[in-house]
Write a protein that holds these residues in place. Sequence first.
Motif, short mmCIF file in Angstrom:
data_model
loop_
_atom_site.label_atom_id
_atom_site.label_comp_id
_atom_site.label_asym_id
_atom_site.label_seq_id
_atom_site.Cartn_x
_atom_site.Cartn_y
_atom_site.Cartn_z
N LEU A 34 0.85 -1.19 0.00
CA LEU A 34 0.00 0.00 0.00
C LEU A 34 0.89 1.24 0.00
N VAL A 35 0.57 2.19 -0.84
CA VAL A 35 1.20 3.52 -0.80
C VAL A 35 0.18 4.49 -0.23
N TRP A 36 0.55 5.18 0.85
CA TRP A 36 -0.30 6.25 1.38
C TRP A 36 0.32 7.56 0.93
N ASP A 37 -0.36 8.25 0.01
CA ASP A 37 0.11 9.54 -0.49
C ASP A 37 -0.29 10.61 0.53
N MET A 38 0.64 10.99 1.40
CA MET A 38 0.34 11.93 2.48
C MET A 38 0.62 13.37 2.11
N ASP A 39 1.07 13.58 0.88
CA ASP A 39 1.43 14.92 0.44
C ASP A 39 0.23 15.54 -0.28
N LEU A 68 -9.11 3.01 7.23
CA LEU A 68 -8.28 3.28 6.06
C LEU A 68 -8.61 2.36 4.90
N ASP A 69 -8.93 1.09 5.22
CA ASP A 69 -9.17 0.16 4.11
C ASP A 69 -10.44 0.50 3.33
N GLU A 70 -11.32 1.34 3.91
CA GLU A 70 -12.50 1.79 3.17
C GLU A 70 -12.13 2.85 2.12
N LEU A 71 -10.98 3.49 2.33
CA LEU A 71 -10.57 4.59 1.46
C LEU A 71 -9.53 4.17 0.42
N VAL A 72 -9.03 2.95 0.56
CA VAL A 72 -8.00 2.45 -0.33
C VAL A 72 -8.59 2.13 -1.70
N VAL A 73 -7.81 2.45 -2.74
CA VAL A 73 -8.22 2.12 -4.10
C VAL A 73 -7.14 1.25 -4.74
N GLY A 74 -7.54 0.45 -5.70
CA GLY A 74 -6.58 -0.37 -6.42
C GLY A 74 -5.84 0.46 -7.46
N THR A 75 -4.68 -0.02 -7.88
CA THR A 75 -3.96 0.61 -9.00
C THR A 75 -4.00 -0.36 -10.19
N GLU A 76 -3.32 0.03 -11.24
CA GLU A 76 -3.27 -0.85 -12.41
C GLU A 76 -2.36 -2.05 -12.19
N TYR A 77 -1.66 -2.06 -11.07
CA TYR A 77 -0.69 -3.12 -10.80
C TYR A 77 -1.25 -4.12 -9.79
N ASP A 78 -0.96 -5.40 -10.02
CA ASP A 78 -1.33 -6.42 -9.06
C ASP A 78 -0.61 -6.17 -7.74
N ASN A 79 -1.29 -6.44 -6.64
CA ASN A 79 -0.73 -6.37 -5.28
C ASN A 79 -0.41 -4.96 -4.80
N LEU A 80 -0.75 -3.95 -5.58
CA LEU A 80 -0.36 -2.58 -5.22
C LEU A 80 -1.59 -1.68 -5.13
N ASP A 81 -1.87 -1.22 -3.92
CA ASP A 81 -3.01 -0.35 -3.66
C ASP A 81 -2.53 1.04 -3.24
N LEU A 82 -3.47 1.98 -3.27
CA LEU A 82 -3.14 3.37 -2.96
C LEU A 82 -4.18 3.96 -2.02
N LEU A 83 -3.71 4.65 -1.01
CA LEU A 83 -4.58 5.55 -0.25
C LEU A 83 -4.29 6.94 -0.79
N PRO A 84 -5.19 7.53 -1.55
CA PRO A 84 -4.86 8.75 -2.29
C PRO A 84 -4.58 9.95 -1.38
N ALA A 85 -3.99 10.94 -1.99
CA ALA A 85 -3.83 12.24 -1.33
C ALA A 85 -5.18 12.96 -1.32
N ASP A 86 -5.24 14.02 -0.55
CA ASP A 86 -6.40 14.90 -0.55
C ASP A 86 -5.87 16.29 -0.23
N PHE A 87 -6.43 17.30 -0.88
CA PHE A 87 -5.91 18.66 -0.65
C PHE A 87 -6.07 19.08 0.81
N SER A 88 -7.04 18.45 1.49
CA SER A 88 -7.24 18.78 2.91
C SER A 88 -6.08 18.30 3.78
N TYR A 89 -5.19 17.48 3.22
CA TYR A 89 -4.03 17.04 4.00
C TYR A 89 -3.15 18.22 4.42
N ARG A 90 -3.34 19.38 3.75
CA ARG A 90 -2.58 20.56 4.16
C ARG A 90 -2.96 20.98 5.57
N HIS A 91 -4.14 20.50 6.04
CA HIS A 91 -4.57 20.80 7.41
C HIS A 91 -4.37 19.61 8.34
#
Length: 249
Positions: A34-39, A68-91
């Motif tokens: 899982l990649v969590w994009d915190m930026d 967190l697992d409710e917010l995770v999305v799959g990517t085009e790659y097997d075995n690799l998921d993403l928790l996306p960034a959000d502009f609100s992360y600035r707060h």
Amino acid sequence: MRILATYNLKGGVGKTATAVNLAWLAASEGARVLVWDMDPQGAASFYFRTRPKVKGGSKALLRGKHDLDELVVGTEYDNLDLLPADFSYRHMDAHLKDRNRPVKQMLRLLRPLSENYDYVFLDCAPSISVVSETVFKVADALLIPLIPTTLSLRTFYQILDFLERKKLRHVELLPFFSMVDRRKKLHNQIIEELPAKWPRMLHTKVPYASEIEKMGVNRAAVGDYARSTPSAVAYRALWNEVKMRLGLV
């Protein structure tokens, strides 16, 4: 589950490229990643062709309104998921400050993921904040890309000083040279001098290369579209070195 954070106080050093490429390599080997994009800039989300949006934003996330697992999305790659960034992360810093025991709060979010993932990569924003300090406390290792320049070295020493003042000595530090241009005298000089002062640096040097810049065009890991290039070879060497340093092979 191992938590690996890609971090630097300085921006534009190859932090997100490192997270995306190492996560892709780990997933290619069959690990669940899982990649969590915190930026809030959302570069990792962009590379994985995902809209940087999280339902409820960082406030709802930190308040535990969603697992967190409710917010995770799959990517085009097997075995690799993403928790996306959000502009609100600035707060996120302010929202985390509002919570008692931010480390406990972060671990409460991350621990349930251990059933589904072998590695979580935290792609951190370039700052020293409550969020980054919390990441330092929950991560197993910090991958720190360093461009061999004077300003990049300065930020590296600032990170070391901060960790020492906060007595954050448990986290494994994995600095390595990034965006290396061997045509530059200063790059060669710093590559020679810094490991002598800090011998636990990783040996891999990721080059400054157009293949890496093209990640933004291809929206993919380098190894996916330029497998035999020096950049792809360097990221594979880096991943192998990280695994060896952490005792994973």
